[in-house]
Design a protein around this motif. Sequence first.
Motif, PDB file in Angstrom:
ATOM      1  N   TYR A  79       0.875  -1.171   0.000  1.00 18.08           N
ATOM      2  CA  TYR A  79       0.000   0.000   0.000  1.00 18.08           C
ATOM      3  C   TYR A  79       0.908   1.215   0.000  1.00 18.08           C
ATOM      4  O   TYR A  79       1.847   1.304   0.800  1.00 18.08           O
ATOM      5  N   ILE A  80       0.627   2.168  -0.862  1.00 18.78           N
ATOM      6  CA  ILE A  80       1.424   3.400  -0.878  1.00 18.78           C
ATOM      7  C   ILE A  80       0.505   4.602  -1.028  1.00 18.78           C
ATOM      8  O   ILE A  80      -0.584   4.511  -1.593  1.00 18.78           O
ATOM      9  N   TRP A 115      -4.784   6.407  -1.052  1.00 16.92           N
ATOM     10  CA  TRP A 115      -3.931   5.230  -0.954  1.00 16.92           C
ATOM     11  C   TRP A 115      -4.115   4.380  -2.202  1.00 16.92           C
ATOM     12  O   TRP A 115      -5.184   4.380  -2.822  1.00 16.92           O
ATOM     13  N   TYR A 116      -3.057   3.640  -2.567  1.00 15.20           N
ATOM     14  CA  TYR A 116      -3.124   2.704  -3.683  1.00 15.20           C
ATOM     15  C   TYR A 116      -2.640   1.337  -3.212  1.00 15.20           C
ATOM     16  O   TYR A 116      -1.726   1.249  -2.390  1.00 15.20           O
ATOM     17  N   SER A 128       1.317  -6.519 -11.029  1.00 14.22           N
ATOM     18  CA  SER A 128       0.882  -5.702 -12.161  1.00 14.22           C
ATOM     19  C   SER A 128      -0.474  -5.035 -11.936  1.00 14.22           C
ATOM     20  O   SER A 128      -0.885  -4.188 -12.727  1.00 14.22           O
ATOM     21  N   THR A 129      -1.179  -5.391 -10.879  1.00 20.70           N
ATOM     22  CA  THR A 129      -2.492  -4.810 -10.587  1.00 20.70           C
ATOM     23  C   THR A 129      -2.361  -3.700  -9.563  1.00 20.70           C
ATOM     24  O   THR A 129      -1.790  -3.900  -8.489  1.00 20.70           O
ATOM     25  N   VAL A 130      -2.890  -2.523  -9.906  1.00 16.70           N
ATOM     26  CA  VAL A 130      -2.899  -1.379  -9.000  1.00 16.70           C
ATOM     27  C   VAL A 130      -4.306  -0.805  -8.968  1.00 16.70           C
ATOM     28  O   VAL A 130      -4.933  -0.635 -10.012  1.00 16.70           O
ATOM     29  N   GLN A 131      -4.793  -0.516  -7.776  1.00 20.84           N
ATOM     30  CA  GLN A 131      -6.115   0.093  -7.666  1.00 20.84           C
ATOM     31  C   GLN A 131      -6.181   0.965  -6.430  1.00 20.84           C
ATOM     32  O   GLN A 131      -5.407   0.778  -5.478  1.00 20.84           O
ATOM     33  N   VAL A 156      -5.917  -0.457   4.459  1.00 20.49           N
ATOM     34  CA  VAL A 156      -4.582  -0.514   5.065  1.00 20.49           C
ATOM     35  C   VAL A 156      -4.672  -1.120   6.461  1.00 20.49           C
ATOM     36  O   VAL A 156      -3.828  -1.917   6.865  1.00 20.49           O
ATOM     37  N   GLN A 157      -5.725  -0.770   7.188  1.00 19.11           N
ATOM     38  CA  GLN A 157      -5.888  -1.284   8.544  1.00 19.11           C
ATOM     39  C   GLN A 157      -6.129  -2.790   8.566  1.00 19.11           C
ATOM     40  O   GLN A 157      -5.916  -3.433   9.597  1.00 19.11           O
ATOM     41  N   ASP A 158      -6.549  -3.368   7.462  1.00 16.02           N
ATOM     42  CA  ASP A 158      -6.700  -4.824   7.398  1.00 16.02           C
ATOM     43  C   ASP A 158      -5.367  -5.537   7.600  1.00 16.02           C
ATOM     44  O   ASP A 158      -5.334  -6.714   7.957  1.00 16.02           O
ATOM     45  N   THR A 159      -4.264  -4.844   7.360  1.00 17.14           N
ATOM     46  CA  THR A 159      -2.952  -5.457   7.561  1.00 17.14           C
ATOM     47  C   THR A 159      -2.589  -5.551   9.037  1.00 17.14           C
ATOM     48  O   THR A 159      -1.548  -6.104   9.379  1.00 17.14           O
ATOM     49  N   TYR A 160      -3.438  -4.999   9.925  1.00 20.69           N
ATOM     50  CA  TYR A 160      -3.201  -5.155  11.357  1.00 20.69           C
ATOM     51  C   TYR A 160      -3.168  -6.626  11.743  1.00 20.69           C
ATOM     52  O   TYR A 160      -2.482  -7.022  12.661  1.00 20.69           O
TER      53      TYR A 160
END
Length: 321
Positions: free
Chosen positions: A288-289, A297-298, A303-306, A313-317
């Motif tokens: 995520y950037i 946020w992206y 190869s897939t960007v959305q 991002v908080q799901d990565t907790y």
Amino acid sequence: MGASLTKMAQRSMNYFRSFSLDHYRASDVRGLFNYSLSCCVNALLQSFSATTELLDILNKWHPSDEITGNNIPMQLKNALQAMMDSSNPYPHRYFLDCLDSHSISRYTQQDADEIFLIILNLSQKQMPDQDLAKEIRSLYEVRMETRVKCLECTYIQQVPSYSFSLPLAIHEGGNNLESCIQSFFQRQNLLHYCDRCGQKQLSTHELRLVSLPRILCVHLKRFRNDDGFTRKLHSRVTFPVTLNMGNCAAAGQSENVAPGSLQADEHYNLYAVIVHIGTAMFGHYTAYIRPTHEPTWYYADDSTVQPATWADVQDTYEGPL
């Protein structure tokens, strides 16, 4: 895989940028083809592409004809520039070839923090302009000192050290980034060889913070080795959009802090999270950037960007809510 991640075993490497920015570069986020197992490097390149300060340093350098294709900073610069050119179908192919020449194979599963440190170390060593090499170092360098005090004779040993990322241990159950940082600088008791006593003595051991960089990288250590078996902690680790490092590391500040190098309210803004999805032995890296001064946020999965949200991002907790 969509931007809203399914709950899986994850580990992350977070990038925080100091608020002291005075420049802007609009950028389109583009995907990167996965050459076999290059997802780790792909995710790192996405974080580097969002670090405009790094590209600004590299753009000051104009390599001579004597520089070979195995030069890491040159190929990194070329890859980051090519990622901004939508007409270039393979922006990072030569960078992967360069890494392969330094024994970082695209056909082997890699560790993001390890490859991140290798890229930065080689970028310093292979940069012929020493002033720019120092700029690259200072951009990421966290300066510390190791302080060991013998509890028998009170002799104190102080050794300077540095790191390009903070490797933070996490615990079973719930964690938050601020408490992990505080634990990193917490004083511990251990047996240590005392030069004055000439033998091992019970001593206090602590890391003290000397100075902070413009880009602060933190590495959440989810892997554990239990009796030769590597496992991955699924513990929940929350982290904020804005991090006050002055508060987190207040107890661990050194007496040798350079004037003005560490403020009590040193704030950092989160702009990149590298995520490992899977198990300790097999997985996949995504990122995520949030490009400089952009609110969006992206989510980059090769190869897939959305577009993504802060909730994504908080799901990565990880771990239970």
